[in-house]
Motif scaffolding. Structure first.
Motif, PDB file in Angstrom:
ATOM      1  N   SER A   2      52.100  23.694  13.492  1.00 13.56           N
ATOM      2  CA  SER A   2      51.186  24.632  14.118  1.00 13.56           C
ATOM      3  C   SER A   2      49.752  24.120  14.118  1.00 13.56           C
ATOM      4  CB  SER A   2      51.227  25.974  13.376  1.00 13.56           C
ATOM      5  OG  SER A   2      50.653  25.826  12.086  1.00 13.56           O
ATOM      6  N   ARG A   3      48.949  24.711  15.002  1.00 11.25           N
ATOM      7  CA  ARG A   3      47.526  24.367  15.042  1.00 11.25           C
ATOM      8  C   ARG A   3      46.865  24.706  13.703  1.00 11.25           C
ATOM      9  NH1 ARG A   3      42.754  27.489  18.280  1.00 11.25           N
ATOM     10  NH2 ARG A   3      41.223  25.832  18.267  1.00 11.25           N
ATOM     11  N   GLU A   4      47.269  25.823  13.110  1.00 12.59           N
ATOM     12  CA  GLU A   4      46.695  26.216  11.832  1.00 12.59           C
ATOM     13  C   GLU A   4      46.906  25.134  10.788  1.00 12.59           C
ATOM     14  OE1 GLU A   4      45.086  28.997  10.869  1.00 12.59           O
ATOM     15  OE2 GLU A   4      45.004  29.768  12.910  1.00 12.59           O
ATOM     16  N   LYS A   5      48.126  24.608  10.739  1.00  8.74           N
ATOM     17  CA  LYS A   5      48.438  23.611   9.705  1.00  8.74           C
ATOM     18  C   LYS A   5      47.757  22.286   9.984  1.00  8.74           C
ATOM     19  CE  LYS A   5      52.267  21.918   6.925  1.00  8.74           C
ATOM     20  NZ  LYS A   5      53.725  21.982   6.681  1.00  8.74           N
ATOM     21  N   LEU A   6      47.642  21.934  11.253  1.00  9.92           N
ATOM     22  CA  LEU A   6      47.029  20.655  11.601  1.00  9.92           C
ATOM     23  C   LEU A   6      45.526  20.649  11.357  1.00  9.92           C
ATOM     24  CD1 LEU A   6      48.755  19.458  14.889  1.00  9.92           C
ATOM     25  CD2 LEU A   6      48.649  18.237  12.730  1.00  9.92           C
ATOM     26  N   ILE A   7      44.853  21.751  11.643  1.00  6.94           N
ATOM     27  CA  ILE A   7      43.395  21.721  11.687  1.00  6.94           C
ATOM     28  C   ILE A   7      42.734  22.648  10.668  1.00  6.94           C
ATOM     29  CG2 ILE A   7      41.408  22.358  13.118  1.00  6.94           C
ATOM     30  CD1 ILE A   7      42.746  21.186  15.439  1.00  6.94           C
ATOM     31  N   ARG A  79      48.586  14.373  18.473  1.00  7.40           N
ATOM     32  CA  ARG A  79      49.344  13.175  18.123  1.00  7.40           C
ATOM     33  C   ARG A  79      48.608  12.341  17.082  1.00  7.40           C
ATOM     34  NH1 ARG A  79      54.607  11.837  18.116  1.00  7.40           N
ATOM     35  NH2 ARG A  79      54.294  10.335  16.443  1.00  7.40           N
ATOM     36  N   GLY A  80      47.290  12.230  17.222  1.00  5.01           N
ATOM     37  CA  GLY A  80      46.523  11.431  16.290  1.00  5.01           C
ATOM     38  C   GLY A  80      46.559  11.974  14.880  1.00  5.01           C
ATOM     39  N   LEU A  81      46.414  13.294  14.725  1.00  4.89           N
ATOM     40  CA  LEU A  81      46.472  13.895  13.395  1.00  4.89           C
ATOM     41  C   LEU A  81      47.840  13.713  12.762  1.00  4.89           C
ATOM     42  CD1 LEU A  81      44.497  17.223  13.996  1.00  4.89           C
ATOM     43  CD2 LEU A  81      43.826  15.345  12.501  1.00  4.89           C
ATOM     44  N   LEU A  82      48.863  13.840  13.560  1.00  6.24           N
ATOM     45  CA  LEU A  82      50.219  13.677  13.044  1.00  6.24           C
ATOM     46  C   LEU A  82      50.462  12.238  12.589  1.00  6.24           C
ATOM     47  CD1 LEU A  82      52.948  15.053  12.578  1.00  6.24           C
ATOM     48  CD2 LEU A  82      53.588  14.412  14.910  1.00  6.24           C
ATOM     49  N   ASP A  83      50.079  11.266  13.426  1.00  7.30           N
ATOM     50  CA  ASP A  83      50.276   9.860  13.075  1.00  7.30           C
ATOM     51  C   ASP A  83      49.448   9.474  11.848  1.00  7.30           C
ATOM     52  OD1 ASP A  83      52.006   9.564  15.174  1.00  7.30           O
ATOM     53  OD2 ASP A  83      50.538   8.654  16.530  1.00  7.30           O
ATOM     54  N   ALA A  84      48.213   9.955  11.802  1.00 12.28           N
ATOM     55  CA  ALA A  84      47.345   9.626  10.671  1.00 12.28           C
ATOM     56  C   ALA A  84      47.871  10.235   9.385  1.00 12.28           C
ATOM     57  CB  ALA A  84      45.927  10.110  10.948  1.00 12.28           C
ATOM     58  N   ARG A  85      48.352  11.451   9.463  1.00  8.13           N
ATOM     59  CA  ARG A  85      48.877  12.103   8.261  1.00  8.13           C
ATOM     60  C   ARG A  85      50.043  11.306   7.696  1.00  8.13           C
ATOM     61  NH1 ARG A  85      49.933  18.477   8.063  1.00  8.13           N
ATOM     62  NH2 ARG A  85      47.674  18.307   8.111  1.00  8.13           N
ATOM     63  N   MET A 266      47.725   2.600  16.606  1.00  5.34           N
ATOM     64  CA  MET A 266      46.704   2.947  17.589  1.00  5.34           C
ATOM     65  C   MET A 266      46.735   4.449  17.851  1.00  5.34           C
ATOM     66  SD  MET A 266      45.160   0.198  18.532  1.00  5.34           S
ATOM     67  CE  MET A 266      44.346   1.042  19.858  1.00  5.34           C
ATOM     68  N   LEU A 267      45.603   5.085  17.695  1.00  4.47           N
ATOM     69  CA  LEU A 267      45.471   6.497  18.016  1.00  4.47           C
ATOM     70  C   LEU A 267      44.620   6.590  19.269  1.00  4.47           C
ATOM     71  CD1 LEU A 267      44.658   7.820  14.413  1.00  4.47           C
ATOM     72  CD2 LEU A 267      46.884   7.265  15.416  1.00  4.47           C
ATOM     73  N   TRP A 268      45.246   7.020  20.372  1.00  8.88           N
ATOM     74  CA  TRP A 268      44.580   7.000  21.674  1.00  8.88           C
ATOM     75  C   TRP A 268      44.004   8.362  22.027  1.00  8.88           C
ATOM     76  CZ3 TRP A 268      43.372   2.743  24.197  1.00  8.88           C
ATOM     77  CH2 TRP A 268      44.104   1.584  23.949  1.00  8.88           C
ATOM     78  N   ALA A 269      42.803   8.349  22.572  1.00 11.05           N
ATOM     79  CA  ALA A 269      42.186   9.558  23.116  1.00 11.05           C
ATOM     80  C   ALA A 269      41.905   9.281  24.589  1.00 11.05           C
ATOM     81  CB  ALA A 269      40.894   9.890  22.374  1.00 11.05           C
TER      82      ALA A 269
END
Length: 356
Positions: A2-7, A79-85, A266-269
């Motif tokens: 969820s957005r809550e858990k990610l951010i 995607r970036g937060l998930l990969d980084a985590r 690579m984390l792409w934006a």
């Protein structure tokens, strides 16, 4: 996830949530970073809004809130937060070899720094939740590339500034000579259990500075076991050149001629194309608005118009909506609702070729 858990959600060890400060925190200082990392990312509660019709001052909480609002979950941020985590979870408990660094790349205005900061906030929240509060622990360092980059001294200064280390040899010296703070920085990072260093603006490194800069990062990493995240437009090519191109003649034959652009995650934006992802982003902004008369669904109906205005760049969309929300608050009257309308949006000037 969820957005809550990610951010938004952090553990009990994180400092109590605070509202938007009077002056934006300077992320390149420890105090500023900690303040930003502990700020509650949630819309203002309606009970905290000034009564409708109240005269709006320059520091009205809703004006301040709409200056930045909240990070909306774009595909790149999600995607970036998930990969980084996942990567940081693995790096945290490894002791052999260097930690695997990461790269954030993408065009200007696509949310790279937002992603970088949210990764740092999330990791700091994880550490505080797991280990509890400790004023001597500094799990995350955020720095930007310094204006001068000719030597280790220059690279050590932003790190020393973040850590609050005095780097002036003689305070009475008119020239304010500074010392190479690498030894002190490495010592404090080890003592403070630093595990993540965020380097923003890596695109400012010139071609002839790449080798020396990354040699410095590697030497510091060997002594502290931190993970680096390099962020900036063109970061992929910069990091790749630092790791391989200048030394390719010395590589084993089996490695020579490889065509991959990076052996690091690579984390792409990127620009958000018009479609479901764009609609979701617009809806995210709309749900976070704190306006008395705004009707839900109004922005979503203007989704195509908003994409045409911004080209799909999240920074331009945020700029447009934030200005419009502030203007709606300041200009609301009995005959003028406090809401974002197309007429109001038409009157807001932004970049990206918006020449009206």
């Amino acid at each position: 996830m969820s957005r809550e858990k990610l951010i938004r959600v952090f553990g009990p060890g994180v400092a109590e949530a605070v509202t938007q400060p009077v002056d934006p925190p300077l992320l390149t200082t420890r105090e500023g970073w900690d303040l930003a990392a502990s700020r509650r990312l949630a819309p203002l509660k309606r009970a905290d809004w000034a009564p409708k019709g109240t005269e709006v001052g320059p520091r009205d909480p809703r004006l301040m809130y709409h200056a930045e609002m909240l990070p909306v979950v774009t595909p790149a941020l999600w995607r970036g937060l998930l990969d980084a985590r996942r990567q940081l979870r693995k790096n945290r408990f490894r002791s052999i070899g260097r930690a695997t660094d990461m790269i954030i790349d993408g065009d200007r205005g696509t949310g790279k720094t937002t992603l970088l900061v949210q990764i740092g906030r999330g990791f700091q929240g994880l550490i505080e939740s797991d280990l509890g509060s400790d004023p001597n622990r500094i799990p995350v360092i955020y720095v930007t590339v310094p204006p001068e980059r000719e030597s280790n001294l220059h690279w050590s200064l932003p790190l020393a500034e973040f850590l609050g280390l005095n780097h002036t040899l003689n305070p009475d010296d008119r020239n304010r000579r500074t010392a190479d703070m690498t030894e002190a920085v490495a010592h404090v990072m080890r003592q403070a259990k630093t595990r993540l260093v965020l380097i923003d603006g890596i695109n400012r490194i010139q071609d002839n500075e790449i080798a020396a800069a990354f040699s410095y990062f590697e030497a510091l990493q060997d002594r502290t076991n931190v993970t680096f995240i390099f962020c900036g437009t063109g970061a992929r090519e910069i990091v790749h050149e630092a790791r391989y191109d200048k030394r390719r003649k010395n590589l084993p034959d089996v490695v020579k001629g490889k065509t991959y652009f990076s052996d690091l995650p690579m984390l792409w934006a990127g620009v958000i194309p018009y479609g479901n992802d764009w609609h979701s982003v617009v809806q995210g902004f709309e749900e976070d608005l704190c306006l008395y008369d705004h009707k839900p669904g109004t922005l979503l109906k203007l989704s195509k118009y908003l994409h045409q205005r911004t080209g799909g760049y999240i920074a331009s969309l945020s700029d447009l909506i934030c200005q419009a929300a502030q203007e709606a608050i300041e200009t609301a009257t009995e005959n003028e609702p406090e809401a974002i309308t197309k007429r109001l949006l038409d009157d807001i000037r932004i970049g990206r070729g918006d020449s009206r």
